[in-house]
Design a protein around this motif. Structure first.
Motif, mmCIF file in Angstrom:
data_model
loop_
_atom_site.group_PDB
_atom_site.id
_atom_site.type_symbol
_atom_site.label_atom_id
_atom_site.label_comp_id
_atom_site.label_asym_id
_atom_site.label_seq_id
_atom_site.Cartn_x
_atom_site.Cartn_y
_atom_site.Cartn_z
ATOM 1 N N GLY A 763 47.737 39.817 33.440
ATOM 2 C CA GLY A 763 47.407 40.321 34.990
ATOM 3 C C GLY A 763 46.762 39.050 35.728
ATOM 4 N N ASN A 764 45.532 38.892 35.226
ATOM 5 C CA ASN A 764 44.509 37.831 36.039
ATOM 6 C C ASN A 764 45.056 36.434 35.948
ATOM 7 N N ALA A 765 46.006 36.178 34.721
ATOM 8 C CA ALA A 765 46.392 34.886 34.764
ATOM 9 C C ALA A 765 47.481 34.876 35.959
ATOM 10 N N CYS A 766 48.190 35.794 36.215
ATOM 11 C CA CYS A 766 49.430 35.680 37.085
ATOM 12 C C CYS A 766 48.585 36.099 38.520
ATOM 13 N N LYS A 767 47.561 36.808 38.540
ATOM 14 C CA LYS A 767 47.006 36.818 39.960
ATOM 15 C C LYS A 767 46.045 35.492 40.422
ATOM 16 N N TYR A 768 45.271 34.867 39.431
ATOM 17 C CA TYR A 768 44.897 33.652 39.722
ATOM 18 C C TYR A 768 45.428 32.285 39.484
ATOM 19 N N LYS A 769 46.780 32.486 40.031
ATOM 20 C CA LYS A 769 47.680 31.227 39.691
ATOM 21 C C LYS A 769 47.580 30.301 40.860
ATOM 22 N N ALA A 792 45.770 31.316 27.672
ATOM 23 C CA ALA A 792 45.565 30.126 28.546
ATOM 24 C C ALA A 792 46.559 30.300 29.735
ATOM 25 N N ASP A 793 46.009 29.912 30.830
ATOM 26 C CA ASP A 793 46.796 29.712 32.115
ATOM 27 C C ASP A 793 46.673 28.423 32.614
ATOM 28 N N ASN A 794 47.333 27.991 33.772
ATOM 29 C CA ASN A 794 47.368 27.009 34.434
ATOM 30 C C ASN A 794 46.985 27.168 35.927
ATOM 31 N N GLN A 811 31.540 42.427 39.254
ATOM 32 C CA GLN A 811 31.275 40.699 39.561
ATOM 33 C C GLN A 811 32.648 40.137 39.769
ATOM 34 N N ARG A 812 32.725 39.704 40.917
ATOM 35 C CA ARG A 812 33.955 39.113 41.444
ATOM 36 C C ARG A 812 33.670 37.734 42.144
ATOM 37 N N LEU A 813 34.626 36.777 41.787
ATOM 38 C CA LEU A 813 34.297 35.339 42.226
ATOM 39 C C LEU A 813 34.874 35.177 43.868
ATOM 40 N N HIS A 814 35.781 36.164 44.103
ATOM 41 C CA HIS A 814 36.292 35.926 45.537
ATOM 42 C C HIS A 814 36.351 37.499 46.219
ATOM 43 N N ASN A 815 36.541 37.344 47.652
ATOM 44 C CA ASN A 815 36.517 38.397 48.402
ATOM 45 C C ASN A 815 37.908 39.126 48.367
ATOM 46 N N SER A 820 42.959 40.528 45.642
ATOM 47 C CA SER A 820 42.549 42.077 45.525
ATOM 48 C C SER A 820 41.951 42.138 44.184
ATOM 49 N N GLY A 821 41.283 43.124 44.007
ATOM 50 C CA GLY A 821 40.651 43.594 42.823
ATOM 51 C C GLY A 821 39.325 44.188 43.029
ATOM 52 N N THR A 822 38.816 44.756 41.660
ATOM 53 C CA THR A 822 37.795 45.586 41.616
ATOM 54 C C THR A 822 36.476 45.131 41.003
ATOM 55 N N GLY A 823 36.912 44.152 40.424
ATOM 56 C CA GLY A 823 35.817 43.538 39.441
ATOM 57 C C GLY A 823 35.587 44.219 38.114
ATOM 58 N N ILE A 824 36.480 44.892 37.704
ATOM 59 C CA ILE A 824 36.059 45.869 36.463
ATOM 60 C C ILE A 824 36.910 45.360 35.249
ATOM 61 N N GLY A 825 38.248 44.659 35.448
ATOM 62 C CA GLY A 825 39.186 44.337 34.602
ATOM 63 C C GLY A 825 38.460 43.580 33.243
ATOM 64 N N LEU A 826 37.685 42.519 33.508
ATOM 65 C CA LEU A 826 37.231 41.532 32.445
ATOM 66 C C LEU A 826 36.094 42.588 31.786
ATOM 67 N N ALA A 827 35.403 43.543 32.618
ATOM 68 C CA ALA A 827 34.485 44.255 31.908
ATOM 69 C C ALA A 827 34.967 45.260 30.976
HETATM 70 P P1 ADP Z 1 39.281 41.696 39.628
HETATM 71 O O1 ADP Z 1 40.285 40.723 39.124
HETATM 72 O O2 ADP Z 1 39.517 42.618 39.914
HETATM 73 O O3 ADP Z 1 38.377 40.764 40.640
HETATM 74 P P2 ADP Z 1 38.069 41.069 37.090
HETATM 75 O O4 ADP Z 1 36.970 41.574 36.147
HETATM 76 O O5 ADP Z 1 39.596 41.192 36.381
HETATM 77 O O6 ADP Z 1 38.249 41.666 38.535
HETATM 78 O O7 ADP Z 1 38.002 39.430 37.355
HETATM 79 C C1 ADP Z 1 36.499 39.049 37.517
HETATM 80 C C2 ADP Z 1 36.664 37.822 38.601
HETATM 81 O O8 ADP Z 1 36.909 36.670 37.443
HETATM 82 C C3 ADP Z 1 37.845 37.819 39.134
HETATM 83 O O9 ADP Z 1 37.422 38.042 40.560
HETATM 84 C C4 ADP Z 1 38.281 36.258 39.337
HETATM 85 O O10 ADP Z 1 37.264 35.454 40.343
HETATM 86 C C5 ADP Z 1 37.773 35.975 38.079
HETATM 87 N N1 ADP Z 1 39.198 35.578 37.188
HETATM 88 C C6 ADP Z 1 39.483 36.482 36.324
HETATM 89 N N2 ADP Z 1 40.584 35.915 35.644
HETATM 90 C C7 ADP Z 1 40.728 34.904 36.285
HETATM 91 C C8 ADP Z 1 41.804 33.822 35.786
HETATM 92 N N3 ADP Z 1 42.765 34.022 34.896
HETATM 93 N N4 ADP Z 1 41.676 32.640 36.608
HETATM 94 C C9 ADP Z 1 40.664 32.526 37.426
HETATM 95 N N5 ADP Z 1 39.685 33.386 37.913
HETATM 96 C C10 ADP Z 1 39.857 34.470 36.998
#
Ligand code: ADP
Length: 860
Positions: A763-769, A792-794, A811-815, A820-827
């Motif tokens: 999902g993240n790989a798709c979202k942060y394409k 791995a993604d590009n 923790q999120r790196l983007h607003n 979109s997102g909650t910052g919980i997925g990777l946790a």
């Molecule tokens: P969310 O996606 O809901 O913000 P996640 O916990 O999934 O929360 O991800 C945390 C942060 O990590 C994201 O806000 C994003 O900045 C960064 N991130 C996660 N996956 C990727 C990815 N595949 N490519 C680039 N950044 C990513």
């Protein structure tokens, strides 16, 4: 051939020496000088005896017998039996003394000593005496004459030897003279008067005293003492003095002959004994009268008969030796070994012989031979390598088989070598200096390094004895291979040294307890360990038990006794020992040594100071306890938090649903009555509620990872990926994206959670394409105990400083506006991986893409 020790000495009326036979001169301390008193030649201790004997001989007409030891030999004494008779003139006046001495005991030592010739002494006697003196052989030919005798007859002394004695005598007296000579030749001492002719033919009236001359036990001639007389020149009959005197002379002669331990005999031409002395009884067991008239040859051992006959023929002919040996049958049937000295007397037609009993000597010779043989056999067959070498040259003289075998040389090689040839090179120098010290030692025992023929070295224990071998100074050596023993001893020495060094180097306190005497010795460690100012304090038998901690004392002592009583050699214990005002923790190990009767005799051990380690252990224990407590608290608080999050998110859903539904109702019912602004606000509210719903759902998911009971099952990852490809089918079509994968493994775990893990990552790989079509590669490595996966993604990539931050909840790196997102997925991903016992991390290059790695153990 051993001769009879027979002494004849004539003393004048003043008891000065007139003459003596050669035998006495052999043993007298100095040559006789004329006019010297006999007593001066007698050793101090016998003087009294002789003086008394002389006195009574002068008084009485019978002979006096005494026994003396005229010479004392090393370890032995030559004992002489003397017969002392007085010489008297016609008027029975005292003229002098006649001394006959016969050796009365012969010892082996004496036999060795005897022999040799005494011509020098005799010569001196002849030359020095002023008494006319001459001697003649058994044929009556003059052998010697002194100056005094030559002067008497107006000859020069060199004229006389070779002259016939009878030619010197007046013709008319010859028959009487011959008689006297014959008597003298039978061993008689005679005195007679006769007339001799001087060189000019003038008669000289003389008195002659004849004594037999015995050399090497054989009568060889007559010594004649001459005194010029002024009386009648006609020979007077010797026996005309009186019958008594004649008897005396005969008795005296018999005594002399019978005193001899040797058998003196005369044998006639036919081989019959005509005379035999008393020694026959001793030697053969026959009395003289039993033998007289018997054939000499009947008594000769049959094996010796031939040689004896041959010897008698030779003796009779005057060819060959006068000495021979044979065996004689004794009266009791046993054998006597006899050594003969014999002479044929043509005038008498008799053999005059002396036989010495050599039985004992023969026996001891035989014994010696047997014992030599025994030693020879012993030497050659001895299992210990042995050899004899010459003390000076070190050359081998003999070697036994054991030595040739052990050293690898054959006998010939061995005997061509020297002792130094079998020494190891480094020993040669040492041996040279050893030789200097050793040369006087009779016997020694020492270890040397010896070399065999093949070059092998070994330790030889050498026992060496000084002996005489074949007339050479030699050493008899035994060589025993002590290599094993020596090496073992060296090892023990080394290991003792090692133990000593070790005990000095160690911090431990080493002890050695004599169980039987209760004595204990410590190394230096004890003083250091217990800070003892006086180390001997610890030597006291009760020091150890007195300083045991009262709480440990009974237990420790009981365990130690248990080991000693039940013969359990290894003992180990931990206890506290007093040091100053505090206690040290000690680890003590001991080893019990038992004797052959399984009785404990010694115990050796070492104490180790555990005090420092113990305090660390205690600290560590405390730390562990508090950590454990914290961990429990943390776990409890986590559980509580999770429960709270769950409850909160779960319970929040209901009011949130209400807010959303009422907002939707409000929008629906009052759609036309509300202005744009109100619609815009309602949209915000709906959007907020939507996000809140998402957040609540994600939180629920997060808290469920730990709280929900997960069942471990086989999860085929190929199915998971296939399912997700389907989920993202539309998106991928729209974006021209792909999810690539090879065949993935089946793992153990919770299917729901693993699906969620892959869904979040894909999902993240798709979202942060990025702007390019998304390419997602799913791969894995088989790493024995686990699988390592990579997604791995590009996409846009991640700044490396945020690699850790992104796995922390919220923790999120983007607003929101960007992504979109909650910052919980990777946790959630991290929590799932943790729960499955794996690890998760990321690598990325901004603008190029990211790779998420995680591991899953093969067995869960
Ligand atoms: P969310 O996606 O809901 O913000 P996640 O916990 O999934 O929360 O991800 C945390 C942060 O990590 C994201 O806000 C994003 O900045 C960064 N991130 C996660 N996956 C990727 C990815 N595949 N490519 C680039 N950044 C990513």
């Amino acid at each position: 051939m051993k001769s009879l020790n027979c002494f004849f000495i004539l003393l004048d009326d003043e008891l000065k020496v007139k003459t003596a036979n050669s035998k006495y001169l052999d043993i007298a301390s100095s040559a006789f000088e004329p006019e010297k008193y006999f007593i001066d030649y007698v050793s101090e201790k016998h003087r009294e005896k002789f003086t008394a004997a002389f006195a009574s001989a002068q008084k009485e007409e019978e002979c006096v017998t005494i026994v003396t030891a005229p010479i004392e030999l090393e370890n032995d004494t030559l004992t002489i039996k003397w017969s002392i008779c007085s010489l008297r003139n016609h008027d029975n006046g005292f003229e002098g003394l006649e001394l006959f001495g016969v050796q009365s005991k012969l010892s082996p030592k004496e036999i060795e000593f005897e022999g040799g010739n005494n011509h020098d002494n005799q010569k001196i006697l002849f030359e020095r005496t002023s008494q006319p003196f001459f001697s003649f052989d058994l044929q009556g030919t003059l052998i010697k004459a002194n100056d005094a005798f030559a002067d008497l007859l107006s000859y020069s002394v060199t004229d006389l030897p070779g002259t016939s004695f009878l030619s010197l005598a007046n013709g008319s007296d010859i028959s009487d003279l011959t008689n006297f000579i014959a008597k003298a030749l039978e061993g008689n001492t005679l005195e007679y008067k006769c007339a001799l002719q001087d060189k000019t033919g003038k008669k000289v009236a003389v008195k002659i005293i004849n004594t037999p001359q015995i050399e090497n036990g054989t009568f060889v001639g007559i010594n004649a003492f001459v005194k010029k007389t002024t009386g009648k020149t006609q020979i007077e009959k010797p026996f005309n003095r009186d019958e008594k005197r004649l008897k005396l002379v005969l008795a005296r002669l018999k005594k002399v002959l019978d005193s001899s331990l040797d058998m003196i005999c005369a044998v006639d031409e036919s081989g019959k004994f005509t005379y035999i002395s008393a020694a026959s009884d001793q030697i053969l067991g026959y009395r003289a009268k039993e033998l007289i008239g018997k054939d000499f040859h009947d008594f000769v051992h049959k094996e010796d008969a031939e040689s004896t006959k041959k010897a008698s023929i030779n003796i009779k002919r005057g060819t060959g030796t006068t000495n021979f040996e044979n065996r004689f049958y004794k009266k009791d049937g046993s054998i006597a070994h006899l050594v003969w000295s014999s002479r044929w007397e043509e005038n008498d037609k008799r053999f005059y012989s002396i036989a010495r009993d050599a039985t004992e000597r023969k026996l001891s010779e035989a014994n010696l031979k047997a014992s030599e043989e025994k030693y020879r056999v012993l030497f050659y067959n001895h299992s210990v390598p042995s050899w004899i070498y010459e003390a000076d040259s070190l050359v081998f003289l003999e070697v036994n088989d054991a030595a040739t075998q052990h050293y690898g040389y054959n006998r010939k090689e061995f005997l061509s070598m020297k002792l130094t040839d079998i020494l190891a090179e480094e020993e040669v120098q040492k041996y040279q200096s050893f030789l200097q010290e050793d040369s006087c030692k009779q016997c020694h025992k020492e270890i040397w390094v010896h070399k065999k023929k093949n070059g092998d070295l070994f330790y030889a224990e050498i026992t060496s004895n000084a002996i005489e071998y074949l007339g050479k100074k030699a050493k008899l050596v035994l060589s025993i291979d002590r290599t094993e023993q020596t090496i073992a001893e060296q090892d023990v020495r080394k290991s003792n040294e090692r133990i000593t060094f070790l005990s000095q180097a160690t911090f431990d306190a080493m002890w050695d307890w004599n169980v039987e005497t209760n004595e204990i010795t410590w190394n230096e460690g004890i003083s250091k360990m217990f800070d003892l100012s006086d180390p001997s304090e610890a030597q006291k038998p009760d020091w150890w038990s007195n300083n045991l901690h009262p709480e440990d004392k009974e237990r420790v002592e009981r365990k130690k006794s248990y080991h000693l009583e039940n013969k359990i050699p290894r003992w180990e214990d931990e206890y506290r020992m007093k040091t100053g005002n505090s206690y040290k923790y000690i680890n003590d190990r001991g080893y019990i040594i038992f004797n052959e009767q399984s009785k404990p005799v010694r115990m050796i051990g070492a104490m180790q100071d555990l005090t420092e380690r113990k305090s660390h252990e205690i600290m560590l224990q405390k730390l562990n306890n508090s950590l454990e407590k914290r961990a429990t608290e943390l776990a409890e608080s986590n559980t509580e938090l999770e429960r709270f999050a769950y409850v909160a998110s779960h319970d929040l859903q209901e009011p949130l649903r209400m807010v959303s539904s009422f907002l939707q109702l409000l929008e629906k019912r009052y759609k036309d009555k509300l202005d744009n602004k109100a619609h815009e606000y309602i949209n915000y509210a709906v959007d907020g509620a939507e996000r809140m719903k998402r957040l609540i759902l994600d939180l629920l998911e997060y808290s469920r990872v730990n709280s929900s009971k997960t069942e471990v099952e086989d999860v085929d990852l190929n199915d998971i990926v296939k399912e997700l490809q389907f989920t993202y089918k539309n998106f991928l079509e729209e974006t021209n994206g792909t999810i690539n994968t090879n065949k993935l493994p089946v793992i153990k775990g919770s299917k729901t959670q693993i699906l969620q893990l892959f869904q979040n990552l894909i999902g993240n790989a798709c979202k942060y394409k990025s702007t390019a079509p998304p390419i997602i590669d799913i791969s894995y490595e088989d790493q024995q105990s686990c699988y390592q996966f990579a997604v791995a993604d590009n996409g846009i990539g991640i700044n490396s400083k945020f690699f850790h931050k992104i796995f922390i909840i919220f923790q999120r790196l983007h607003n929101r506006d960007e992504y979109s997102g909650t910052g919980i997925g990777l946790a959630i991903c991290k929590k799932i991986i943790d729960k499955h016992g794996g690890r998760i991390w990321v690598t990325s290059t901004q603008g190029q893409g990211s790779t998420f790695y995680f591991t899953l153990p093969k067995s869960k």
